[in-house]
Scaffold this motif. Sequence first.
Motif, PDB file in Angstrom:
ATOM      1  N   ARG A   1       0.847  -1.193   0.000  1.00  0.00           N
ATOM      2  CA  ARG A   1       0.000   0.000   0.000  1.00  0.00           C
ATOM      3  C   ARG A   1       0.886   1.249   0.000  1.00  0.00           C
ATOM      4  N   GLN A   2       0.533   2.170  -0.860  1.00  0.00           N
ATOM      5  CA  GLN A   2       1.359   3.361  -1.021  1.00  0.00           C
ATOM      6  C   GLN A   2       0.504   4.619  -0.910  1.00  0.00           C
ATOM      7  N   ILE A   3       1.037   5.622  -0.220  1.00  0.00           N
ATOM      8  CA  ILE A   3       0.293   6.870  -0.021  1.00  0.00           C
ATOM      9  C   ILE A   3       1.124   8.034  -0.554  1.00  0.00           C
ATOM     10  N   ALA A   4       0.517   8.830  -1.411  1.00  0.00           N
ATOM     11  CA  ALA A   4       1.236  10.001  -1.923  1.00  0.00           C
ATOM     12  C   ALA A   4       0.665  11.264  -1.281  1.00  0.00           C
ATOM     13  N   ILE A   5       1.557  12.201  -0.947  1.00  0.00           N
ATOM     14  CA  ILE A   5       1.116  13.494  -0.418  1.00  0.00           C
ATOM     15  C   ILE A   5       1.272  14.528  -1.525  1.00  0.00           C
ATOM     16  N   PRO A   6       0.215  15.291  -1.805  1.00  0.00           N
ATOM     17  CA  PRO A   6       0.341  16.340  -2.812  1.00  0.00           C
ATOM     18  C   PRO A   6       1.480  17.287  -2.443  1.00  0.00           C
ATOM     19  N   ARG A   7       2.224  17.714  -3.438  1.00  0.00           N
ATOM     20  CA  ARG A   7       3.419  18.521  -3.196  1.00  0.00           C
ATOM     21  C   ARG A   7       3.124  19.773  -2.355  1.00  0.00           C
ATOM     22  N   GLU A   8       1.972  20.392  -2.606  1.00  0.00           N
ATOM     23  CA  GLU A   8       1.674  21.642  -1.895  1.00  0.00           C
ATOM     24  C   GLU A   8       1.427  21.413  -0.404  1.00  0.00           C
ATOM     25  N   LYS A   9       1.232  20.172  -0.024  1.00  0.00           N
ATOM     26  CA  LYS A   9       1.015  19.888   1.401  1.00  0.00           C
ATOM     27  C   LYS A   9       2.293  19.421   2.092  1.00  0.00           C
ATOM     28  N   GLN A  10       3.396  19.415   1.363  1.00  0.00           N
ATOM     29  CA  GLN A  10       4.621  18.885   1.962  1.00  0.00           C
ATOM     30  C   GLN A  10       5.424  19.945   2.703  1.00  0.00           C
ATOM     31  N   ASN A  11       6.042  19.502   3.793  1.00  0.00           N
ATOM     32  CA  ASN A  11       6.916  20.347   4.604  1.00  0.00           C
ATOM     33  C   ASN A  11       8.339  19.827   4.426  1.00  0.00           C
ATOM     34  N   SER A  12       9.287  20.738   4.338  1.00  0.00           N
ATOM     35  CA  SER A  12      10.640  20.301   3.987  1.00  0.00           C
ATOM     36  C   SER A  12      11.317  19.472   5.083  1.00  0.00           C
ATOM     37  N   MET A  13      10.940  19.659   6.346  1.00  0.00           N
ATOM     38  CA  MET A  13      11.598  18.890   7.415  1.00  0.00           C
ATOM     39  C   MET A  13      11.018  17.488   7.547  1.00  0.00           C
ATOM     40  N   ALA A  14       9.690  17.404   7.633  1.00  0.00           N
ATOM     41  CA  ALA A  14       9.048  16.101   7.815  1.00  0.00           C
ATOM     42  C   ALA A  14       7.541  16.236   7.644  1.00  0.00           C
ATOM     43  N   ASN A  15       6.916  15.167   7.192  1.00  0.00           N
ATOM     44  CA  ASN A  15       5.464  15.134   7.018  1.00  0.00           C
ATOM     45  C   ASN A  15       4.893  13.957   7.768  1.00  0.00           C
ATOM     46  N   THR A  16       3.812  14.232   8.500  1.00  0.00           N
ATOM     47  CA  THR A  16       3.177  13.142   9.231  1.00  0.00           C
ATOM     48  C   THR A  16       1.879  12.740   8.532  1.00  0.00           C
ATOM     49  N   ILE A  17       1.807  11.458   8.211  1.00  0.00           N
ATOM     50  CA  ILE A  17       0.584  10.908   7.643  1.00  0.00           C
ATOM     51  C   ILE A  17      -0.144  10.165   8.757  1.00  0.00           C
ATOM     52  N   VAL A  18      -1.389  10.542   8.979  1.00  0.00           N
ATOM     53  CA  VAL A  18      -2.193   9.832   9.982  1.00  0.00           C
ATOM     54  C   VAL A  18      -2.955   8.733   9.262  1.00  0.00           C
ATOM     55  N   VAL A  19      -2.818   7.516   9.763  1.00  0.00           N
ATOM     56  CA  VAL A  19      -3.576   6.399   9.195  1.00  0.00           C
ATOM     57  C   VAL A  19      -4.509   5.882  10.282  1.00  0.00           C
ATOM     58  N   GLU A  20      -5.798   6.048  10.035  1.00  0.00           N
ATOM     59  CA  GLU A  20      -6.779   5.534  11.001  1.00  0.00           C
ATOM     60  C   GLU A  20      -7.128   4.104  10.614  1.00  0.00           C
ATOM     61  N   ILE A  21      -6.999   3.220  11.609  1.00  0.00           N
ATOM     62  CA  ILE A  21      -7.194   1.803  11.313  1.00  0.00           C
ATOM     63  C   ILE A  21      -8.394   1.239  12.070  1.00  0.00           C
ATOM     64  N   ALA A  22      -8.919   0.135  11.565  1.00  0.00           N
ATOM     65  CA  ALA A  22      -9.973  -0.582  12.291  1.00  0.00           C
ATOM     66  C   ALA A  22      -9.301  -1.324  13.439  1.00  0.00           C
ATOM     67  N   GLY A  23      -9.838  -1.182  14.635  1.00  0.00           N
ATOM     68  CA  GLY A  23      -9.218  -1.799  15.816  1.00  0.00           C
ATOM     69  C   GLY A  23      -8.239  -0.833  16.454  1.00  0.00           C
ATOM     70  N   ASP A  24      -7.954  -1.073  17.740  1.00  0.00           N
ATOM     71  CA  ASP A  24      -7.080  -0.170  18.484  1.00  0.00           C
ATOM     72  C   ASP A  24      -5.613  -0.330  18.113  1.00  0.00           C
ATOM     73  N   GLN A  25      -5.238  -1.597  17.865  1.00  0.00           N
ATOM     74  CA  GLN A  25      -3.817  -1.890  17.674  1.00  0.00           C
ATOM     75  C   GLN A  25      -3.545  -2.523  16.319  1.00  0.00           C
ATOM     76  N   VAL A  26      -2.298  -2.396  15.909  1.00  0.00           N
ATOM     77  CA  VAL A  26      -1.880  -2.980  14.639  1.00  0.00           C
ATOM     78  C   VAL A  26      -1.809  -4.497  14.737  1.00  0.00           C
ATOM     79  N   GLU A  27      -2.343  -5.162  13.717  1.00  0.00           N
ATOM     80  CA  GLU A  27      -2.148  -6.624  13.620  1.00  0.00           C
ATOM     81  C   GLU A  27      -1.270  -6.910  12.426  1.00  0.00           C
ATOM     82  N   ARG A  28      -0.235  -7.677  12.692  1.00  0.00           N
ATOM     83  CA  ARG A  28       0.732  -7.912  11.612  1.00  0.00           C
ATOM     84  C   ARG A  28       0.623  -9.320  11.062  1.00  0.00           C
TER      85      ARG A  28
END
Length: 491
Positions: A464-491
Amino acid sequence: MKTRSVFPFVLLCLSALAFALLDGCATRQMGCGGSCCTVCAVSKAPELTPLPPILPAPASQDEKMAWFREAKYGLFIHWGLYCQPAGEWKGKPVAGIGEWIMNRAQIPVTEYEGLAKTFNPVQFDAEAWVQMAQDAGMKYIVITSKHHEGFAMYHSAVSPYNIYDATPFHRDPIRELAQACAKHGIKFGFYYSQSQDWHEPGGMGNTWDFGPDDAKDKDGAYDKYLQEKAEPQVAELLQNYGPVCLMWFDTARVMNVNNRGQRFVDLVHKYQPACLIDGRLGVKGDYSSTGDNVIPSEGEQGDWEVPATVNHTWGFKKDDTDWKAAGDILFKLVDVASKGGNYLLNVGPTSAGVVPAECKSNLLTVGRWLKVNGEAVYGAGRSPFGDEFGDFSTKLKDANGKPVYLEFTDWRCTTKPGKLYFTVFRMPRGGFQLPDFKNEIKKAYVLSDPEQADLSITTTNDIRQIAIPREKQNSMANTIVVEIAGDQVER
Ligand code: JFZ
């Protein structure tokens, strides 16, 4: 004739005196905000107001640790007499960290004490320091109340070797900081060098004036120093400065005999049951401290903190301007948070009482990022992944023939229930590739986007790949929030 020529001078003197009486300073300097005057070297202390009450005993260890786990980022301040020589003694640079100059140059107590007579940080402004910490996104401040040099940076009744009694400054900066911290809602704690005290015959560390340390340990001098200076001073700090969030002890020397360490624990529990104890007392504290600037290469359980420098010294050194860049500080903060720890970043103010401008500016740059993206740091939990931290090289080997560990710095992940925060420091052209996990993704957006507009996710060969539009990018770092089903990650 005589009277006439003297008259203007007398008039000038009188008006200067009147101005001084009105203003507290005859010739107020530009740029000091009215808090000082560097010409007449008279400083103006703020009006002291009552401090908030001490906090009640927490019901559990989790409750005790709650603020620390939320805070993540603190300001360490190393400030003492050593900021005056600032790494230079008798015209020669002294190698090593600035606050160790007395030791490194083997300066006799009688000579070093002279530094107090000229210590007058007239530009000190507690409000400005605390405002800086707040704007930098830091949630707690830990200041050196007494470092190894033995000089108390507060008004101590235990020893006259303190900033209030022994210097022309004649103010208690710790009291002023306690007040400013309370006003700004920033937690306040103290570094206190319990074992080393180079000013006292029984304190550890000063072998050039007082001989070998093991003799002090055996002949009772060390215990005398602990009981007559260190313990009473720690008690003062816990009683006179309002709520103390933590006591940061350091460089423990034989703390496990005669209940030496335990007595400090008892003092903290007696006067401030909510106050944390760091990991360098020599007996168990409330959390562990890593080595200086040491960030573990993987996530660690428990509560811990990395004490770190912004250059190569803790106490101010005039020739060290090799400041960590803002992007580097931000990476380290998010890295530490993603591994479950806190980052306690130090500044060394000058003998004038100011934080060096470039260092301050870098901290504020990080603060601006945190203002928008702080949700990914404050109160956030460890990464559920781990592969992003690094891996052993398949090609490079160290001197022992073992594979070299290569740190990866492209991204870090922090968590809150149902949410993953991917802070991406190097954005691949095609977009950010999510690590593998089973949970369904409910929504993804850029944390700095006030609209929280949906980001599209493309899946190719289960990746799975997520692209951020260039105009929303910050030069130091960008945080992508991913809301998932369930409280915790299942691997
Ligand atoms: C100590 C002090 O000696 C130093 O001046 C400074 O205050 C720093 C924060 O703490 O130095 C240490 C203590 C412990 C380690 C390294 C440096 N350690 O555990 O790696």
